[in-house]
Design an enzyme around this catalytic site. Sequence first.
Site, mmCIF file in Angstrom:
data_model
loop_
_atom_site.group_PDB
_atom_site.id
_atom_site.type_symbol
_atom_site.label_atom_id
_atom_site.label_comp_id
_atom_site.label_asym_id
_atom_site.label_seq_id
_atom_site.Cartn_x
_atom_site.Cartn_y
_atom_site.Cartn_z
ATOM 1 N N LYS A 150 0.831 -1.193 0.000
ATOM 2 C CA LYS A 150 0.000 0.000 0.000
ATOM 3 C C LYS A 150 0.876 1.257 0.000
ATOM 4 O O LYS A 150 1.760 1.417 0.858
ATOM 5 C CB LYS A 150 -0.911 0.012 1.232
ATOM 6 N N GLU A 201 -1.693 -0.653 -9.024
ATOM 7 C CA GLU A 201 -3.146 -0.657 -8.891
ATOM 8 C C GLU A 201 -3.667 0.752 -8.588
ATOM 9 O O GLU A 201 -3.179 1.416 -7.685
ATOM 10 C CB GLU A 201 -3.526 -1.622 -7.766
ATOM 11 N N LYS A 246 -13.654 -7.471 -7.533
ATOM 12 C CA LYS A 246 -13.956 -7.790 -6.141
ATOM 13 C C LYS A 246 -15.456 -8.046 -6.023
ATOM 14 O O LYS A 246 -16.267 -7.293 -6.566
ATOM 15 C CB LYS A 246 -13.571 -6.637 -5.212
ATOM 16 N N CYS A 274 -10.042 -8.438 -2.744
ATOM 17 C CA CYS A 274 -10.999 -8.582 -1.646
ATOM 18 C C CYS A 274 -10.937 -7.359 -0.759
ATOM 19 O O CYS A 274 -9.999 -6.569 -0.805
ATOM 20 C CB CYS A 274 -10.681 -9.834 -0.829
ATOM 21 N N ASP A 298 -6.110 -12.286 0.721
ATOM 22 C CA ASP A 298 -5.430 -12.479 2.004
ATOM 23 C C ASP A 298 -6.220 -11.935 3.178
ATOM 24 O O ASP A 298 -5.702 -11.883 4.294
ATOM 25 C CB ASP A 298 -4.048 -11.817 1.970
#
Length: 327
Positions: A150, A201, A246, A274, A298
């Site tokens: 992140k 992403e 997702k 997710c 995860d």
Amino acid sequence: MTRLMQTAVEHFPIAGSFTISRGSKTTASVVTCHISEGVFAGMAECVPYARYGENIDSVLTEIETIRPRIEAGIDREELRQMMKAGAARNAVDCALWDLEAKTTGNRAFTLAGLAEPAPLTTAYTISLGEPEAMAAQTEQYAHRALLKVKVGTADDATRIRAVRAAAPNSAIILDANEGWTEANLAYHFEVCAESGVALIEQPLPAGHDALLSSIRRPVPVCADESVHKTEDLPKLAGLYDAVNIKLDKTGGLTEALRMRDAARALNLKIMVGCMVGTSLGMAPAVLLAQGADFVDLDGPLLLARDREPGLRYEDSLVFPPLPALWG
């Protein structure tokens, strides 16, 4: 046979905290949907997401609004047309998949026309923090084949380089969560290329996607917040190289399977991701993720405790759900 529906709210503590560019949280709150038909019952969960205008109460209200149709026997295709994409529909849709599996004695993958699922290599998420803290966390998981890191600050170069140095052999997905800007996009792209990042992403805020048409993309770029359902895909083709599907965005496995096929037809790579939830939320996504280019399931690994029974994880592998969990 008459159906009965129940909903519940459950809270699962996160191990430590989970931090992205929009903030931190220490608890995963999920809404579960339980649909029974005689002695059989299907169950699923969803994670309301504030970024999309959702909260626990709004999701419960959405599900309650459709209760008469659910209990009258609505099927998944009718549900897809009657409810909007999002977490509420995901909980109902996946509960209906589970219910059908139990009432027919078939596995959900068979009902979906899929081959028997195999174990998958899933990413493990490294939370946003100061470069030294991110490097220290990364060192603990450097044995994993795939890490999702992140980022999303004005200057992430030090973070990217610190993480790469801490995990020289792992493939890395970088997730900016809409945190970069036109001013720093090219710079961050070059640092990602230099550091051997496999995928970036959602670098820009949703709605600013057109900027990607006028900049060199030395690393593949994946849409997340910019893509929710199948109809979103055509306008993103050519701007993005991949899409993150997702279940809580698409509103369930039914729409997600349609979206996966449509994305492949547009030559977009597939990532299956997710929210932070339990194994019950990940289970249907494991079916969707078969054959995906990137898998990020995860959620249960980030929790202090998962529900029982849960999915089986072994290092970087996540195994298909057993019937006692879902499907």
